[in-house]
Write an enzyme that holds these catalytic residues in place. Structure first.
Site, PDB file in Angstrom:
ATOM      1  N   GLU A   1      -3.587  -0.127  -7.047  1.00  0.00           N
ATOM      2  CA  GLU A   1      -2.835  -1.390  -6.883  1.00  0.00           C
ATOM      3  C   GLU A   1      -3.196  -2.459  -7.920  1.00  0.00           C
ATOM      4  OE1 GLU A   1      -3.439  -2.649  -2.816  1.00  0.00           O
ATOM      5  OE2 GLU A   1      -3.015  -0.661  -2.035  1.00  0.00           O
TER       6      GLU A   1
ATOM      7  N   GLU B   1       0.008   8.066   0.426  1.00  0.00           N
ATOM      8  CA  GLU B   1      -0.389   7.399   1.679  1.00  0.00           C
ATOM      9  C   GLU B   1       0.802   7.279   2.634  1.00  0.00           C
ATOM     10  OE1 GLU B   1      -2.485   3.705   0.982  1.00  0.00           O
ATOM     11  OE2 GLU B   1      -3.515   4.513  -0.780  1.00  0.00           O
TER      12      GLU B   1
HETATM   13  O1  9MR Z   1      -6.388   2.512   6.177  1.00  0.00           O
HETATM   14  C1  9MR Z   1      -7.385   1.757   5.539  1.00  0.00           C
HETATM   15  C2  9MR Z   1      -8.070   0.826   6.532  1.00  0.00           C
HETATM   16  O2  9MR Z   1      -8.750   1.582   7.510  1.00  0.00           O
HETATM   17  C3  9MR Z   1      -9.041  -0.085   5.796  1.00  0.00           C
HETATM   18  O3  9MR Z   1      -9.550  -1.056   6.719  1.00  0.00           O
HETATM   19  C4  9MR Z   1      -8.340  -0.793   4.635  1.00  0.00           C
HETATM   20  C5  9MR Z   1      -9.331  -1.611   3.803  1.00  0.00           C
HETATM   21  O4  9MR Z   1     -10.212  -0.809   3.120  1.00  0.00           O
HETATM   22  O5  9MR Z   1      -7.722   0.146   3.777  1.00  0.00           O
HETATM   23  C6  9MR Z   1      -6.745   0.946   4.417  1.00  0.00           C
HETATM   24  O6  9MR Z   1      -6.196   1.837   3.485  1.00  0.00           O
HETATM   25  C7  9MR Z   1      -5.455   1.244   2.425  1.00  0.00           C
HETATM   26  C8  9MR Z   1      -5.703   2.072   1.175  1.00  0.00           C
HETATM   27  O7  9MR Z   1      -7.086   2.145   0.919  1.00  0.00           O
HETATM   28  C9  9MR Z   1      -4.974   1.493  -0.026  1.00  0.00           C
HETATM   29  N1  9MR Z   1      -3.555   1.333   0.266  1.00  0.00           N
HETATM   30  C10 9MR Z   1      -3.238   0.617   1.480  1.00  0.00           C
HETATM   31  C11 9MR Z   1      -3.939   1.271   2.666  1.00  0.00           C
HETATM   32  C12 9MR Z   1      -3.539   0.617   3.966  1.00  0.00           C
HETATM   33  O8  9MR Z   1      -3.913  -0.715   3.984  1.00  0.00           O
END
Ligand code: 9MR
Length: 388
Positions: A181, A297
């Site tokens: 991102e 994802e």
């Molecule tokens: O699903 C993930 C959640 O459990 C965490 O709290 C969060 C912060 O680290 O990240 C979420 O995963 C994200 C991913 O790493 C990057 N793309 C967006 C995902 C959903 O927010």
């Protein structure tokens, strides 16, 4: 524990939901639906039949595609039925959080690999592929960072982290989301780069630096640039698609070792902007750069769908099949990874809860690991895909 609803300002910013322009808007922290997309999604006649008994990973593999999901070790340890479901359907494991800075780096000089190692061993023991997420993400900065990292040492800190982490799994990692991102069309910058401590300290070249450091530490892994909110035909997504293509072109021009684009694909069921032609053209453009594409994802946001779970499941399934039938038409797409497998374990429960308090249902298996229509939709998309 569920956070309070409506979403906090921090969660909205984290999700970039303020950018869900077009058909949905954020009013007082609540996503409000303003179009008829939700009604249009419901088709009681639509057929989600699947043929045969094969699992998702078998159906995908028969077309040269990888299917897998994000997970954390505790999901397996506390729940044997989940383990069986995961092993049946998934050919690849992605640690949802265990490879992030905030998890791996409790202190500047200390690494904690316990969970990521556990998942790596689990993958190996069961003949599954392992994939890394993520080495650089502006949203994943440990609390000590601010006190420790500065313009002078930032390059060393970044390269040391990448080298230590990617060397540990070298030769065993299918692919790495090296940078996650990095684009934000609303940043106000002409290059549309997302503001981040790395950008502040190192300038735009931090991206290339990260890819080069990862390639040096693990020359076998497929190196991926992973991006979010680029799926729909709405201005913010369009702007991010454009900036992503430009970024990829520039990186390749400079000879950066980058092999694929990751498209996160957190799909918005309430969004009417899926434009197969435009999405397909974007995928072709990426493929014509010589890059592979991974759907990294995938899940479906059901926040604004009706409460009735049968109706909702049917709508969610439609979103899955409509989307996958477009993206799998592109042969450069080599993997489909859902962000979780069962509704029991999904980030939506805390980040995108429903205002009626009903459990969210974004994934292929329900809370008790039973297949939903979403599972059928994914299976059908694999069955209909051309062989890679
Ligand atoms: O699903 C993930 C959640 O459990 C965490 O709290 C969060 C912060 O680290 O990240 C979420 O995963 C994200 C991913 O790493 C990057 N793309 C967006 C995902 C959903 O927010």
């Amino acid at each position: 524990m569920l956070p309070k609803f409506p979403l906090s300002r921090r969660q909205i910013l984290f999700l970039g939901l303020s950018g869900l322009a077009g058909s949905a808007a954020v009013t007082a922290g609540k996503v409000v639906n303003t179009n008829s997309q939700v009604q249009a999604l419901y088709n009681p006649q639509r057929d989600f039949k699947v043929v045969g008994q094969n699992s998702l990973k078998q159906r995908a593999a028969s077309k040269g595609i990888i299917y897998g999901a994000a997970v954390e070790p505790e999901f397996f340890q506390s729940n044997t039925p989940f383990r069986a479901s995961f092993l049946k359907d998934c050919g690849m494991i992605v640690p949802e959080n265990s490879l992030k800075w905030t998890q791996l780096r409790p202190a500047p000089e200390r690494y904690d690999f316990a969970k990521a190692d556990w998942l790596a061993a689990f993958a190996r023991a069961h003949g599954m592929l392992y994939r890394g997420h993520t080495l650089v993400w502006h949203n994943d900065i440990p609390v000590w960072f601010k006190e420790v990292v500065n313009r002078q040492n930032a390059e060393k800190v970044l390269v040391d982290h990448i080298t230590t982490v990617s060397k540990r799994y070298a030769g065993k990692m299918h692919s790495w989301d090296v940078v996650n991102e990095a684009i934000d069309p609303e940043s106000g910058r002409s290059d549309a780069l997302q503001t981040s401590p790395w950008l502040d300290f190192l300038g735009p070249d931090y991206i290339e630096l990260a890819f080069r450091a990862t390639a040096a530490a693990d020359p076998k892994a497929m190196l991926v640039y992973n991006e979010t909110w680029i799926e729909y035909d709405i201005p913010k997504h369009e702007a991010r698609r454009k900036a992503t293509l430009k970024l990829l072109e520039n990186l390749l021009k400079k000879g950066t070792p980058i092999h694929a684009l990751g498209i996160q694909s957190h799909l918005m069921a309430h969004e009417k902007g899926l434009n197969p032609k435009k999405l397909r053209a974007f995928l072709s453009n990426v493929a014509s750069l010589g890059l592979k594409i991974l759907i990294t994802e995938l899940d479906v946001i059901d926040q604004q769908l009706p409460a009735d779970s049968a109706v909702r499941d049917r709508m969610v399934a439609s979103v899955y099949e409509d989307y996958l039938s477009v993206v799998l038409d592109e042969k450069a797409v080599i993997a489909v990874l859902t962000w979780g497998l069962s509704d029991r374990y999904t980030w939506h429960a805390s980040f995108l809860p429903r205002s009626d308090g009903k459990p969210v249902r974004p994934l292929p298996l329900d809370f008790n690991f039973q297949r939903k229509l979403a599972w059928n939709a994914i299976a059908r998309a694999f069955d209909q895909a051309r062989k890679r």
